[in-house]
Design an enzyme around this catalytic site. Structure first.
Site, PDB file in Angstrom:
ATOM      1  N   ASP A  56       0.872  -1.161   0.000  1.00  0.00           N
ATOM      2  CA  ASP A  56       0.000   0.000   0.000  1.00  0.00           C
ATOM      3  C   ASP A  56       0.918   1.223   0.000  1.00  0.00           C
ATOM      4  O   ASP A  56       2.114   1.105   0.276  1.00  0.00           O
ATOM      5  CB  ASP A  56      -0.889  -0.025   1.248  1.00  0.00           C
ATOM      6  CG  ASP A  56      -1.752   1.217   1.356  1.00  0.00           C
ATOM      7  OD1 ASP A  56      -2.486   1.522   0.394  1.00  0.00           O
ATOM      8  OD2 ASP A  56      -1.683   1.887   2.399  1.00  0.00           O
ATOM      9  N   ASP A  96      -0.126   5.233   0.866  1.00  0.00           N
ATOM     10  CA  ASP A  96      -0.360   6.166   1.964  1.00  0.00           C
ATOM     11  C   ASP A  96      -0.314   5.433   3.299  1.00  0.00           C
ATOM     12  O   ASP A  96      -1.062   4.486   3.531  1.00  0.00           O
ATOM     13  CB  ASP A  96      -1.730   6.849   1.814  1.00  0.00           C
ATOM     14  CG  ASP A  96      -1.706   7.985   0.804  1.00  0.00           C
ATOM     15  OD1 ASP A  96      -0.666   8.651   0.704  1.00  0.00           O
ATOM     16  OD2 ASP A  96      -2.722   8.197   0.127  1.00  0.00           O
ATOM     17  N   ASP A 150      -1.159  -0.552   6.108  1.00  0.00           N
ATOM     18  CA  ASP A 150      -1.297   0.125   7.397  1.00  0.00           C
ATOM     19  C   ASP A 150      -2.738   0.138   7.895  1.00  0.00           C
ATOM     20  O   ASP A 150      -2.990   0.643   8.985  1.00  0.00           O
ATOM     21  CB  ASP A 150      -0.796   1.571   7.299  1.00  0.00           C
ATOM     22  CG  ASP A 150      -1.739   2.446   6.480  1.00  0.00           C
ATOM     23  OD1 ASP A 150      -2.013   2.081   5.305  1.00  0.00           O
ATOM     24  OD2 ASP A 150      -2.213   3.474   6.989  1.00  0.00           O
TER      25      ASP A 150
END
Length: 341
Positions: free
Chosen positions: A19, A21, A218
């Site tokens: 991922d 961001d 995250d």
């Protein structure tokens, strides 16, 4: 402990899918250690891919952004929800069909590249509405989308992330904007393309050539759940949205395979832990008393987290506290994990 004493986590996988961001960068600044971690993967000749729900940039723009941060990336390594949504619409609609775009210019560009006609108003007779994150999206855009969907247009959301990470904490994401339209229409989108739907990760995994793929994210509600739906192992890094408290309360479909503080866990066996551990992992023990989980012992904070996961995931969610007022090591470990009582 990871896959075995002294083993690097990354050595068990043919492809690492990141991922962006909250993992590689926050908005437009690299997260400490991320550039070095990805550079090390490249130096070792390891395959990488990037899967992002952010529909405000095209794959080529994301690759340029990464390269500008010191992470060499090619457009074909980047999978975005904007491109996936445009491809879905291309496969379902006749060539040249009008699509009302709610989002950034990148989403309009992807729709155009798919052979469709992006429009901005309901009176342009769109047969579909595609909604993605854009910092300039406002009431007028949502109003036009509402009219179009009520008129029979198919409603496609690139993703439903409630928030996006920033240096100031979580900010409203596309899911917040989808929620506004959902409230106005009294129904859900017809299709949601991005994570936690498995399509982005499944596409990336096919590039592993039959080898195993590891998803690094995250967010439990998108990255980790999406990896589980795609049948892939996952690593949660605590540099973005989801924290240790959310991990302890995670339902089964949002539980990662591994946890680390940051991307160092890919290479350093001491910087990653498999979850859940045993209730007495790495010198720690956890007991449930009076509606709380009591942590006692000493050792690495990550081992404490693995032990806490074992206890929390086998019982009702509970508060976490040190085993006694004198449990200095436990207090320090809980503080390091953001779980201070």
């Amino acid at each position: 402990m990871t896959t075995g004493a002294g083993e690097r986590l990354v050595d068990g996988y043919a492809l690492v899918v990141f991922d962006l961001d909250g993992v590689i960068y926050l908005i437009d600044r690299p997260i400490p250690g991320a550039v070095e971690a990805v550079g090390r993967l490249h130096a070792e000749g390891r395959a990488v891919a990037y899967a992002t729900n952010n529909a405000s940039r095209r794959s080529s723009e994301v690759a340029d952004l990464l390269t500008g941060m010191g992470v060499p990336a090619r457009p074909e390594e980047v999978l975005t929800s904007a491109a996936a949504a445009a491809e879905l619409l291309r496969d379902r609609l006749p060539a040249g069909a009008a699509v009302l775009v709610v989002g950034a210019e990148a989403l309009r560009a992807e729709v155009r590249a798919a052979g469709l006609t992006p429009v901005s108003r309901a009176d342009e007779s769109p047969v579909a509405v595609v909604q993605g994150y854009g910092p300039q999206v406002g009431w007028v855009d949502l109003a036009e989308a509402s009219v179009a969907v009520r008129g029979g247009a198919t409603w496609v959301a690139t993703n439903t992330d409630r928030t996006l990470p920033s240096g100031r904490g979580p900010l409203p994401g596309n899911g917040a904007l989808v929620a506004a339209l959902r409230t106005a229409l009294g129904r859900d989108p017809d299709v949601v393309v991005g994570k936690p739907e498995p399509a982005l990760f499944a596409t990336a995994a096919r590039r592993a050539g039959g080898g195993r793929a590891l998803v690094v994210g995250d967010r439990l509600d998108t990255d980790i759940e999406g990896a589980r739906r795609a049948g892939l192992d996952s690593l949660l890094v605590l540099t973005g949205v989801s924290d240790a408290a959310e991990l302890l309360a995670a339902p089964p479909q949002r539980r990662p395979t591994y946890v680390s503080m940051d991307l160092a866990g890919l290479f350093d066996p001491a910087a990653v832990v498999r979850v859940p551990g045993a209730a007495d992992t790495g010198g720690w023990s956890v007991a449930s008393r009076d509606g709380a989980l009591e942590l006692s012992g000493a050792g690495r904070p990550l081992d404490a987290l693995a032990a806490l996961c074992a206890a929390a995931w086998s019982a009702e969610p509970a508060r976490v506290r040190p085993g006694s007022a004198q449990a200095t090591q436990a207090t320090q470990a809980l503080s390091a994990l953001g779980l201070s009582a």
